[in-house]
Motif scaffolding. Sequence first.
Motif, PDB file in Angstrom:
ATOM      1  N   LEU A   1       0.857  -1.179   0.000  1.00 14.15           N
ATOM      2  CA  LEU A   1       0.000   0.000   0.000  1.00 14.15           C
ATOM      3  C   LEU A   1       0.896   1.232   0.000  1.00 14.15           C
ATOM      4  CD1 LEU A   1      -2.770   1.390   0.252  1.00 14.15           C
ATOM      5  CD2 LEU A   1      -2.555   1.173   2.746  1.00 14.15           C
ATOM      6  N   ILE A   2       0.735   2.079  -1.015  1.00 17.43           N
ATOM      7  CA  ILE A   2       1.525   3.298  -1.170  1.00 17.43           C
ATOM      8  C   ILE A   2       0.612   4.482  -0.891  1.00 17.43           C
ATOM      9  CG2 ILE A   2       2.914   4.692  -2.755  1.00 17.43           C
ATOM     10  CD1 ILE A   2       3.435   2.055  -4.335  1.00 17.43           C
ATOM     11  N   VAL A   3       1.041   5.371  -0.025  1.00 21.21           N
ATOM     12  CA  VAL A   3       0.241   6.539   0.323  1.00 21.21           C
ATOM     13  C   VAL A   3       0.811   7.743  -0.421  1.00 21.21           C
ATOM     14  CG1 VAL A   3      -0.707   7.932   2.196  1.00 21.21           C
ATOM     15  CG2 VAL A   3      -0.110   5.533   2.611  1.00 21.21           C
ATOM     16  N   GLY A   4       0.071   8.233  -1.418  1.00 20.28           N
ATOM     17  CA  GLY A   4       0.514   9.389  -2.181  1.00 20.28           C
ATOM     18  C   GLY A   4       0.861   9.040  -3.606  1.00 20.28           C
ATOM     19  N   ALA A   5       0.239   9.758  -4.564  1.00 30.24           N
ATOM     20  CA  ALA A   5       0.467   9.506  -5.989  1.00 30.24           C
ATOM     21  C   ALA A   5       1.315  10.598  -6.623  1.00 30.24           C
ATOM     22  CB  ALA A   5      -0.869   9.385  -6.728  1.00 30.24           C
ATOM     23  N   GLY A   6       2.289  11.091  -5.869  1.00 35.44           N
ATOM     24  CA  GLY A   6       3.266  12.007  -6.425  1.00 35.44           C
ATOM     25  C   GLY A   6       4.343  11.227  -7.157  1.00 35.44           C
ATOM     26  N   PRO A   7       5.420  11.886  -7.577  1.00 40.01           N
ATOM     27  CA  PRO A   7       6.447  11.198  -8.362  1.00 40.01           C
ATOM     28  C   PRO A   7       7.127  10.069  -7.607  1.00 40.01           C
ATOM     29  CG  PRO A   7       7.202  13.375  -7.675  1.00 40.01           C
ATOM     30  CD  PRO A   7       5.737  13.314  -7.376  1.00 40.01           C
ATOM     31  N   VAL A   8       7.305  10.214  -6.297  1.00 43.28           N
ATOM     32  CA  VAL A   8       7.977   9.184  -5.510  1.00 43.28           C
ATOM     33  C   VAL A   8       7.099   7.936  -5.393  1.00 43.28           C
ATOM     34  CG1 VAL A   8       8.930   8.634  -3.237  1.00 43.28           C
ATOM     35  CG2 VAL A   8       9.384  10.866  -4.268  1.00 43.28           C
ATOM     36  N   GLY A   9       5.820   8.137  -5.066  1.00 45.86           N
ATOM     37  CA  GLY A   9       4.911   7.004  -4.979  1.00 45.86           C
ATOM     38  C   GLY A   9       4.725   6.299  -6.307  1.00 45.86           C
ATOM     39  N   LEU A  10       4.616   7.073  -7.386  1.00 45.14           N
ATOM     40  CA  LEU A  10       4.449   6.489  -8.716  1.00 45.14           C
ATOM     41  C   LEU A  10       5.693   5.713  -9.144  1.00 45.14           C
ATOM     42  CD1 LEU A  10       2.669   9.481 -10.479  1.00 45.14           C
ATOM     43  CD2 LEU A  10       1.630   7.256  -9.970  1.00 45.14           C
ATOM     44  N   ALA A  11       6.879   6.262  -8.857  1.00 44.42           N
ATOM     45  CA  ALA A  11       8.116   5.567  -9.214  1.00 44.42           C
ATOM     46  C   ALA A  11       8.225   4.243  -8.474  1.00 44.42           C
ATOM     47  CB  ALA A  11       9.326   6.449  -8.908  1.00 44.42           C
ATOM     48  N   LEU A  12       7.836   4.231  -7.203  1.00 52.41           N
ATOM     49  CA  LEU A  12       7.866   2.986  -6.432  1.00 52.41           C
ATOM     50  C   LEU A  12       6.926   1.965  -7.036  1.00 52.41           C
ATOM     51  CD1 LEU A  12       8.659   1.244  -4.018  1.00 52.41           C
ATOM     52  CD2 LEU A  12       6.924   2.439  -2.663  1.00 52.41           C
ATOM     53  N   ALA A  13       5.705   2.389  -7.354  1.00 52.79           N
ATOM     54  CA  ALA A  13       4.732   1.467  -7.942  1.00 52.79           C
ATOM     55  C   ALA A  13       5.244   0.902  -9.258  1.00 52.79           C
ATOM     56  CB  ALA A  13       3.401   2.187  -8.153  1.00 52.79           C
ATOM     57  N   LEU A  14       5.876   1.750 -10.071  1.00 52.35           N
ATOM     58  CA  LEU A  14       6.367   1.308 -11.371  1.00 52.35           C
ATOM     59  C   LEU A  14       7.489   0.295 -11.219  1.00 52.35           C
ATOM     60  CD1 LEU A  14       5.902   1.783 -14.384  1.00 52.35           C
ATOM     61  CD2 LEU A  14       7.574   3.649 -14.292  1.00 52.35           C
ATOM     62  N   ASP A  15       8.396   0.532 -10.272  1.00 53.91           N
ATOM     63  CA  ASP A  15       9.494  -0.408 -10.096  1.00 53.91           C
ATOM     64  C   ASP A  15       9.021  -1.704  -9.447  1.00 53.91           C
ATOM     65  OD1 ASP A  15      12.331  -0.805 -10.555  1.00 53.91           O
ATOM     66  OD2 ASP A  15      12.524  -0.904  -8.375  1.00 53.91           O
ATOM     67  N   LEU A  16       8.085  -1.606  -8.512  1.00 52.45           N
ATOM     68  CA  LEU A  16       7.525  -2.831  -7.935  1.00 52.45           C
ATOM     69  C   LEU A  16       6.840  -3.664  -9.017  1.00 52.45           C
ATOM     70  CD1 LEU A  16       5.953  -1.467  -4.617  1.00 52.45           C
ATOM     71  CD2 LEU A  16       7.898  -3.032  -4.791  1.00 52.45           C
ATOM     72  N   GLY A  17       6.077  -3.009  -9.879  1.00 53.58           N
ATOM     73  CA  GLY A  17       5.402  -3.720 -10.955  1.00 53.58           C
ATOM     74  C   GLY A  17       6.386  -4.408 -11.880  1.00 53.58           C
ATOM     75  N   ARG A  18       7.511  -3.738 -12.143  1.00 51.60           N
ATOM     76  CA  ARG A  18       8.559  -4.332 -12.981  1.00 51.60           C
ATOM     77  C   ARG A  18       9.126  -5.581 -12.327  1.00 51.60           C
ATOM     78  NH1 ARG A  18      13.996  -3.706 -13.442  1.00 51.60           N
ATOM     79  NH2 ARG A  18      14.005  -2.469 -11.534  1.00 51.60           N
ATOM     80  N   ARG A  19       9.056  -5.636 -11.010  1.00 52.21           N
ATOM     81  CA  ARG A  19       9.541  -6.788 -10.260  1.00 52.21           C
ATOM     82  C   ARG A  19       8.444  -7.832 -10.028  1.00 52.21           C
ATOM     83  NH1 ARG A  19      14.475  -5.659  -8.289  1.00 52.21           N
ATOM     84  NH2 ARG A  19      15.142  -3.471  -8.353  1.00 52.21           N
ATOM     85  N   GLY A  20       7.270  -7.604 -10.641  1.00 52.82           N
ATOM     86  CA  GLY A  20       6.176  -8.556 -10.516  1.00 52.82           C
ATOM     87  C   GLY A  20       5.346  -8.411  -9.265  1.00 52.82           C
ATOM     88  N   ILE A  21       5.435  -7.265  -8.609  1.00 51.93           N
ATOM     89  CA  ILE A  21       4.720  -7.049  -7.344  1.00 51.93           C
ATOM     90  C   ILE A  21       3.601  -6.047  -7.550  1.00 51.93           C
ATOM     91  CG2 ILE A  21       4.942  -6.217  -4.969  1.00 51.93           C
ATOM     92  CD1 ILE A  21       7.908  -7.082  -5.152  1.00 51.93           C
ATOM     93  N   ARG A  22       2.399  -6.451  -7.192  1.00 52.51           N
ATOM     94  CA  ARG A  22       1.250  -5.560  -7.310  1.00 52.51           C
ATOM     95  C   ARG A  22       1.190  -4.601  -6.126  1.00 52.51           C
ATOM     96  NH1 ARG A  22      -2.211  -6.543 -11.236  1.00 52.51           N
ATOM     97  NH2 ARG A  22      -2.012  -8.497 -12.398  1.00 52.51           N
TER      98      ARG A  22
ATOM     99  N   HIS B   1      17.258  19.055  -5.405  1.00 51.35           N
ATOM    100  CA  HIS B   1      17.645  17.715  -4.970  1.00 51.35           C
ATOM    101  C   HIS B   1      16.534  16.950  -4.262  1.00 51.35           C
ATOM    102  CE1 HIS B   1      21.551  18.947  -6.227  1.00 51.35           C
ATOM    103  NE2 HIS B   1      21.715  19.805  -5.236  1.00 51.35           N
ATOM    104  N   GLY B   2      15.441  17.604  -3.904  1.00 51.40           N
ATOM    105  CA  GLY B   2      14.404  16.940  -3.131  1.00 51.40           C
ATOM    106  C   GLY B   2      13.751  15.790  -3.871  1.00 51.40           C
ATOM    107  N   LEU B   3      13.253  16.060  -5.072  1.00 53.38           N
ATOM    108  CA  LEU B   3      12.607  15.011  -5.859  1.00 53.38           C
ATOM    109  C   LEU B   3      13.591  13.898  -6.184  1.00 53.38           C
ATOM    110  CD1 LEU B   3      10.186  15.316  -8.840  1.00 53.38           C
ATOM    111  CD2 LEU B   3      12.309  14.057  -9.147  1.00 53.38           C
ATOM    112  N   ASN B   4      14.806  14.268  -6.586  1.00 54.84           N
ATOM    113  CA  ASN B   4      15.791  13.261  -6.977  1.00 54.84           C
ATOM    114  C   ASN B   4      16.188  12.377  -5.799  1.00 54.84           C
ATOM    115  OD1 ASN B   4      16.417  14.076  -9.882  1.00 54.84           O
ATOM    116  ND2 ASN B   4      16.699  16.013  -8.827  1.00 54.84           N
ATOM    117  N   THR B   5      16.299  12.963  -4.617  1.00 53.41           N
ATOM    118  CA  THR B   5      16.603  12.166  -3.431  1.00 53.41           C
ATOM    119  C   THR B   5      15.460  11.206  -3.135  1.00 53.41           C
ATOM    120  OG1 THR B   5      17.904  14.009  -2.538  1.00 53.41           O
ATOM    121  CG2 THR B   5      17.278  12.277  -0.997  1.00 53.41           C
ATOM    122  N   GLY B   6      14.221  11.668  -3.314  1.00 53.32           N
ATOM    123  CA  GLY B   6      13.057  10.823  -3.073  1.00 53.32           C
ATOM    124  C   GLY B   6      12.967   9.655  -4.037  1.00 53.32           C
TER     125      GLY B   6
END
Length: 543
Positions: free
Chosen positions: A10-31, A314-319
Amino acid sequence: MGSLEPSSILIVGAGPVGLALALDLGRRGIRSTIVERNPSAKDTLQAKASVIDERTMEFCRLLGVRDDVANAGYPGDLPGDTVFCTAMNGHYIGRLEMPSAETREVPEQSAEMLRRCPQIWFDPVFARAVHRQGMTDIRYGMELVRCDQNDDFVVGHLKRVADGALEDVRARYVVACDGAGSAVRKQLDIPFEGKSLGYAISSIVRVDLSKYHSWTPAERFMFIGPDGTWGNFTTIDGRSLWRFSIVGGKGKIDLSTIDMDALLRKALGGDAPEYEIIKTVQWRRSQYTAGTYNKGRIFLAGDSAHTMSPTGGHGLNTGIADVMGLSWVLQALLEGWGGPGLLDAYTAERRPIAIRNGAGSSRNFGIWIDKNGRDKVLEEGPEADEQRDKLGKNMATNMRQEFQSLGLALGYSYPESPLIIPDGSPAPFDDPDIYIQTSRPGHRAPHYWLSKEKSTIDLFGRGFVLLCLGEEADTDGEIMRFARELRIPLEKVIINQPEVGKLYERRLILVRPDGMVAWRGEALPDDSQALLNHVRGASSVVW
């Protein structure tokens, strides 16, 4: 009452950090499921981050959105320059020259170069990619009220913003990407320590700045008075949308008392400049870091874990780097091949990087507000001209690392990580604008072009990779057997290019799923299983 699959994230927040996590998890086969309190993906126009550094572009390359980000619409011919002046029709002070995207060269240490892509375009690129991938359910208009966790899962208590309807969902892990005011962090009672750098006021303005100056186009115009920098125009879309920011003071003020029109006239010059103020907001510039990045099964990432001055972008990139380092950890925990040491390792690795990057951003801001050598900038005459010339050169020299920080983007490392096996080699100098590649454990695995389109960094990003540089030894196969028994994803890659061997310095390099070197040596240790246990967080043995 709803329920998520117990193996989901469960990811809280659909900003760039949350979306990037979802995309990489999906690439790893994780819903995964994302909950976002905003009612739709179409948020109101905001002047957020736009600098996408080299490391984030490498991640975009891995996630399959590199071309979408690079070609999002930012004009390639706009110089990345910053002009220092007293006003658009006032005294010219100096210029920091930076190449445009068309003339900028890809650095030899990376497969990608820094790009500009404002969040009004960057976020939709990731949202579309997540939608195409089909591994994430994004639920807009849903707010996380509270989380309860036990040893096996987390229950998230949600509220539908539109009508207050309640719903409970269950997930194996929760990642809070819900911003600086993170409700999740507050509920977990995690300290958020640091310092406030004052309050700034920003307006999104639609204006044709070319009408108000005769200088070569630039991405930023900084207005300097006797008391330091008081405001600036920073491009949003590279065309007519600009963020006009006032440095502000230590405390919050009533926006109704601020005459933004008067300030814009001061910056633009002239009696009746033509512009449109779209939105004005007040925001706090700060450098805060969470005391820990997780409690149990709940993790923090992005602004919920750290804030920093936007001076440097650097904030977004660090996230993004946070979640690209967390994604494989979640995969390992879900699939059972990761040990309990992974939980603490996330904080040990990423928290020092936030402190490092935040400190650099604060130093950059300090240059902005420095008052020394500015007392005559508004005056006429040779003495004032000499002061402006000297000030312009100093600003250009001292501020270069704010906009050209390859060392900060690529040179971060995890020397104190419990998952890294040090080899006793000395640490390289950590400089914001200078980066020398190294395969030293805890550092990003170096880039080298294996062919015209393929970099060594393209080898990494899925499971572990054992690089064999040169001839394969008879004993190298033992680690592969142990990896199969432990169900650790490990691939062996043999490269017989002397240049790669020289760059990587050792015959064997074990690279983690996030592209960071975990171990290196001329031969595998006697106990390859102990090596694997250490890097997957299943060993307390000190090497």
